[in-house]
Design a protein around this motif. Sequence first.
Motif, PDB file in Angstrom:
ATOM      1  N   VAL A 164       0.856  -1.188   0.000  1.00  0.00           N
ATOM      2  CA  VAL A 164       0.000   0.000   0.000  1.00  0.00           C
ATOM      3  C   VAL A 164       0.888   1.233   0.000  1.00  0.00           C
ATOM      4  CG1 VAL A 164      -1.895   1.222   1.137  1.00  0.00           C
ATOM      5  CG2 VAL A 164      -1.689  -1.273   1.394  1.00  0.00           C
ATOM      6  N   ASP A 165       0.689   2.122  -0.984  1.00  0.00           N
ATOM      7  CA  ASP A 165       1.512   3.339  -1.095  1.00  0.00           C
ATOM      8  C   ASP A 165       0.913   4.476  -0.264  1.00  0.00           C
ATOM      9  OD1 ASP A 165       3.682   4.805  -2.040  1.00  0.00           O
ATOM     10  OD2 ASP A 165       2.681   5.433  -3.879  1.00  0.00           O
ATOM     11  N   ASN A 166       1.754   5.416   0.076  1.00  0.00           N
ATOM     12  CA  ASN A 166       1.327   6.719   0.630  1.00  0.00           C
ATOM     13  C   ASN A 166       0.643   6.627   1.982  1.00  0.00           C
ATOM     14  OD1 ASN A 166       0.417   7.006  -2.710  1.00  0.00           O
ATOM     15  ND2 ASN A 166       2.167   8.097  -1.870  1.00  0.00           N
ATOM     16  N   VAL A 167       1.193   5.832   2.876  1.00  0.00           N
ATOM     17  CA  VAL A 167       0.560   5.678   4.193  1.00  0.00           C
ATOM     18  C   VAL A 167       1.046   6.706   5.212  1.00  0.00           C
ATOM     19  CG1 VAL A 167       0.115   3.213   3.853  1.00  0.00           C
ATOM     20  CG2 VAL A 167       2.181   3.928   5.027  1.00  0.00           C
ATOM     21  N   VAL A 168       2.111   7.443   4.925  1.00  0.00           N
ATOM     22  CA  VAL A 168       2.682   8.329   5.966  1.00  0.00           C
ATOM     23  C   VAL A 168       2.296   9.801   5.759  1.00  0.00           C
ATOM     24  CG1 VAL A 168       4.873   9.152   6.966  1.00  0.00           C
ATOM     25  CG2 VAL A 168       4.521   6.710   6.580  1.00  0.00           C
ATOM     26  N   ARG A 169       2.114  10.186   4.510  1.00  0.00           N
ATOM     27  CA  ARG A 169       1.563  11.511   4.197  1.00  0.00           C
ATOM     28  C   ARG A 169       2.317  12.650   4.901  1.00  0.00           C
ATOM     29  NH1 ARG A 169      -1.402  10.326  -0.045  1.00  0.00           N
ATOM     30  NH2 ARG A 169      -2.122  12.460   0.112  1.00  0.00           N
ATOM     31  N   GLY A 170       3.612  12.720   4.682  1.00  0.00           N
ATOM     32  CA  GLY A 170       4.410  13.796   5.274  1.00  0.00           C
ATOM     33  C   GLY A 170       4.434  13.758   6.796  1.00  0.00           C
ATOM     34  N   GLY A 177      -5.789  13.360  15.418  1.00  0.00           N
ATOM     35  CA  GLY A 177      -6.841  14.359  15.278  1.00  0.00           C
ATOM     36  C   GLY A 177      -6.949  14.922  13.869  1.00  0.00           C
ATOM     37  N   SER A 178      -6.171  14.379  12.924  1.00  0.00           N
ATOM     38  CA  SER A 178      -6.159  14.924  11.563  1.00  0.00           C
ATOM     39  C   SER A 178      -7.557  14.873  10.935  1.00  0.00           C
ATOM     40  CB  SER A 178      -5.183  14.127  10.692  1.00  0.00           C
ATOM     41  OG  SER A 178      -5.274  14.567   9.355  1.00  0.00           O
ATOM     42  N   ASP A 179      -7.907  15.950  10.219  1.00  0.00           N
ATOM     43  CA  ASP A 179      -9.187  15.923   9.513  1.00  0.00           C
ATOM     44  C   ASP A 179      -8.973  15.733   8.001  1.00  0.00           C
ATOM     45  OD1 ASP A 179      -8.155  18.352   8.809  1.00  0.00           O
ATOM     46  OD2 ASP A 179      -9.780  19.559   9.656  1.00  0.00           O
ATOM     47  N   ASP A 180      -7.738  15.389   7.617  1.00  0.00           N
ATOM     48  CA  ASP A 180      -7.413  15.092   6.216  1.00  0.00           C
ATOM     49  C   ASP A 180      -7.985  13.706   5.881  1.00  0.00           C
ATOM     50  OD1 ASP A 180      -5.980  13.886   4.037  1.00  0.00           O
ATOM     51  OD2 ASP A 180      -4.377  15.364   4.255  1.00  0.00           O
ATOM     52  N   SER A 181      -8.844  13.658   4.864  1.00  0.00           N
ATOM     53  CA  SER A 181      -9.547  12.395   4.582  1.00  0.00           C
ATOM     54  C   SER A 181      -8.577  11.286   4.157  1.00  0.00           C
ATOM     55  CB  SER A 181     -10.626  12.612   3.523  1.00  0.00           C
ATOM     56  OG  SER A 181     -10.038  13.034   2.320  1.00  0.00           O
ATOM     57  N   SER A 182      -7.456  11.665   3.512  1.00  0.00           N
ATOM     58  CA  SER A 182      -6.470  10.645   3.123  1.00  0.00           C
ATOM     59  C   SER A 182      -5.771  10.083   4.356  1.00  0.00           C
ATOM     60  CB  SER A 182      -5.431  11.253   2.181  1.00  0.00           C
ATOM     61  OG  SER A 182      -6.043  11.637   0.975  1.00  0.00           O
ATOM     62  N   VAL A 183      -5.411  10.978   5.283  1.00  0.00           N
ATOM     63  CA  VAL A 183      -4.762  10.537   6.529  1.00  0.00           C
ATOM     64  C   VAL A 183      -5.720   9.640   7.313  1.00  0.00           C
ATOM     65  CG1 VAL A 183      -3.881  11.341   8.759  1.00  0.00           C
ATOM     66  CG2 VAL A 183      -3.266  12.562   6.651  1.00  0.00           C
ATOM     67  N   ARG A 184      -6.962  10.058   7.408  1.00  0.00           N
ATOM     68  CA  ARG A 184      -7.940   9.246   8.152  1.00  0.00           C
ATOM     69  C   ARG A 184      -8.121   7.885   7.488  1.00  0.00           C
ATOM     70  NH1 ARG A 184     -11.096  12.541  11.721  1.00  0.00           N
ATOM     71  NH2 ARG A 184     -12.834  11.090  11.582  1.00  0.00           N
ATOM     72  N   GLY A 185      -8.092   7.867   6.161  1.00  0.00           N
ATOM     73  CA  GLY A 185      -8.201   6.601   5.434  1.00  0.00           C
ATOM     74  C   GLY A 185      -7.042   5.667   5.763  1.00  0.00           C
ATOM     75  N   MET A 186      -5.842   6.232   5.811  1.00  0.00           N
ATOM     76  CA  MET A 186      -4.672   5.401   6.115  1.00  0.00           C
ATOM     77  C   MET A 186      -4.692   4.947   7.571  1.00  0.00           C
ATOM     78  SD  MET A 186      -3.292   4.791   3.402  1.00  0.00           S
ATOM     79  CE  MET A 186      -3.130   5.375   1.723  1.00  0.00           C
ATOM     80  N   ARG A 187      -5.174   5.792   8.477  1.00  0.00           N
ATOM     81  CA  ARG A 187      -5.272   5.377   9.889  1.00  0.00           C
ATOM     82  C   ARG A 187      -6.301   4.258  10.047  1.00  0.00           C
ATOM     83  NH1 ARG A 187      -2.852   8.488  13.896  1.00  0.00           N
ATOM     84  NH2 ARG A 187      -4.448   7.780  15.356  1.00  0.00           N
ATOM     85  N   ARG A 188      -7.392   4.308   9.272  1.00  0.00           N
ATOM     86  CA  ARG A 188      -8.363   3.196   9.321  1.00  0.00           C
ATOM     87  C   ARG A 188      -7.707   1.889   8.850  1.00  0.00           C
ATOM     88  NH1 ARG A 188     -11.970   7.035   7.401  1.00  0.00           N
ATOM     89  NH2 ARG A 188     -11.793   6.315   5.248  1.00  0.00           N
ATOM     90  N   LEU A 189      -6.893   1.983   7.785  1.00  0.00           N
ATOM     91  CA  LEU A 189      -6.171   0.795   7.314  1.00  0.00           C
ATOM     92  C   LEU A 189      -5.254   0.252   8.414  1.00  0.00           C
ATOM     93  CD1 LEU A 189      -5.104  -1.159   5.045  1.00  0.00           C
ATOM     94  CD2 LEU A 189      -3.277   0.520   4.703  1.00  0.00           C
ATOM     95  N   LEU A 190      -4.455   1.150   9.015  1.00  0.00           N
ATOM     96  CA  LEU A 190      -3.464   0.702  10.005  1.00  0.00           C
ATOM     97  C   LEU A 190      -4.157   0.126  11.241  1.00  0.00           C
ATOM     98  CD1 LEU A 190      -1.050   3.664   9.357  1.00  0.00           C
ATOM     99  CD2 LEU A 190      -0.466   1.250   9.005  1.00  0.00           C
ATOM    100  N   ASP A 191      -5.260   0.746  11.681  1.00  0.00           N
ATOM    101  CA  ASP A 191      -6.034   0.195  12.812  1.00  0.00           C
ATOM    102  C   ASP A 191      -6.526  -1.204  12.478  1.00  0.00           C
ATOM    103  OD1 ASP A 191      -5.743   2.389  14.427  1.00  0.00           O
ATOM    104  OD2 ASP A 191      -7.678   3.295  13.884  1.00  0.00           O
ATOM    105  N   HIS A 192      -6.974  -1.371  11.238  1.00  0.00           N
ATOM    106  CA  HIS A 192      -7.449  -2.684  10.816  1.00  0.00           C
ATOM    107  C   HIS A 192      -6.312  -3.711  10.824  1.00  0.00           C
ATOM    108  CE1 HIS A 192      -9.906  -5.660   8.803  1.00  0.00           C
ATOM    109  NE2 HIS A 192      -8.858  -5.909   8.053  1.00  0.00           N
ATOM    110  N   LEU A 193      -5.148  -3.303  10.305  1.00  0.00           N
ATOM    111  CA  LEU A 193      -4.016  -4.232  10.218  1.00  0.00           C
ATOM    112  C   LEU A 193      -3.577  -4.696  11.598  1.00  0.00           C
ATOM    113  CD1 LEU A 193      -1.833  -2.611   7.418  1.00  0.00           C
ATOM    114  CD2 LEU A 193      -3.408  -4.546   7.243  1.00  0.00           C
ATOM    115  N   ALA A 194      -3.748  -3.819  12.592  1.00  0.00           N
ATOM    116  CA  ALA A 194      -3.333  -4.164  13.960  1.00  0.00           C
ATOM    117  C   ALA A 194      -4.106  -5.361  14.493  1.00  0.00           C
ATOM    118  CB  ALA A 194      -3.505  -2.949  14.872  1.00  0.00           C
ATOM    119  N   GLN A 195      -5.291  -5.616  13.931  1.00  0.00           N
ATOM    120  CA  GLN A 195      -6.070  -6.752  14.435  1.00  0.00           C
ATOM    121  C   GLN A 195      -6.489  -7.738  13.349  1.00  0.00           C
ATOM    122  OE1 GLN A 195      -9.904  -6.609  14.067  1.00  0.00           O
ATOM    123  NE2 GLN A 195      -9.341  -5.090  12.497  1.00  0.00           N
TER     124      GLN A 195
END
Length: 234
Positions: A164-170, A177-195
């Motif tokens: 998966v590309d672009n998971v760190v976003r600078g 607390g980011s309201d950037d939809s791309s950042v939130r999307g990547m955090r949802r992925l990472l939360d999912h991967l944790a479990q």
Amino acid sequence: MSQEQWADVDRYLVDLLVPPDPGLDRALTSSAEASLPAINVAPNQGKLLYLLALACRARTVLEIGTLGGYSTIWLARALPADGHLLSLELDPRHAEVARANIAAAGLSQVAEVVVGAATETLARLVEEGRHDFDLVFIDADKPSTLEYFKRSLQLTHPGSLIVVDNVVRGGKVADAGSDDSSVRGMRRLLDHLAQERRVQSTAVQTVGVKGHDGFVLSVVTSDGSRTLGAPTAG
Ligand code: SAH
Ligand code: DHB
Ligand code: MG
């Protein structure tokens, strides 16, 4: 270290280890001429995708997000003559540029671009019972990444690799607390991967000509019935 230094190091490394390739070079120039955004992977990242595909002896590759076909060509170059790459692209204009680049690189027999919303194309591939992809590269609209990842699990097998590309976003990925939809999307992925018990995953930051970003690597270890030597969950 500054962006300028990261770019200097990238140029040094690429000059040494990533020799010019007419097919790849054409993909970048024709994409620029067609005013496509320059959000393709960097040359050394493209070569990393190629090496990952070689290392897992991929025969069948799925790419989500084609743009002008630059990463597509890198991945397709790693496949045997009877291999196949399917790349999903929403924008018909991007797909047209990509198809011309793939053809010019001599890869039309190997790489195919499918136009449409990836959500729909992926649902169709699942309906068709495809689960033969050895490697998946997810690099499309970032808010949908978790959905693409879940679909990828349905389309792969134990031993498959998902990148998966672009998971760190600078660095913004670490901001809960980011309201950037791309950042939130990547955090949802990472939360999912944790479990997610069916894969073993890591995430790695990168710096270079494309700034500060990073990628996730997941190896499918289990399809629910079989398990490849996975030490623990997580
Ligand atoms: N993988 C390419 C870069 C892809 S850029 C490379 O490294 O060379 C992201 C691409 O995803 C863009 O071309 C964009 O049009 C496409 N995209 C955006 N939303 C999409 C969707 N819903 N389905 C499929 N592709 C999408
Ligand atoms: C963006 C998308 C990418 O795939 C990438 O590698 C860099 C940036 C973007 O949408 O901004
Ligand atoms: Mg990307």
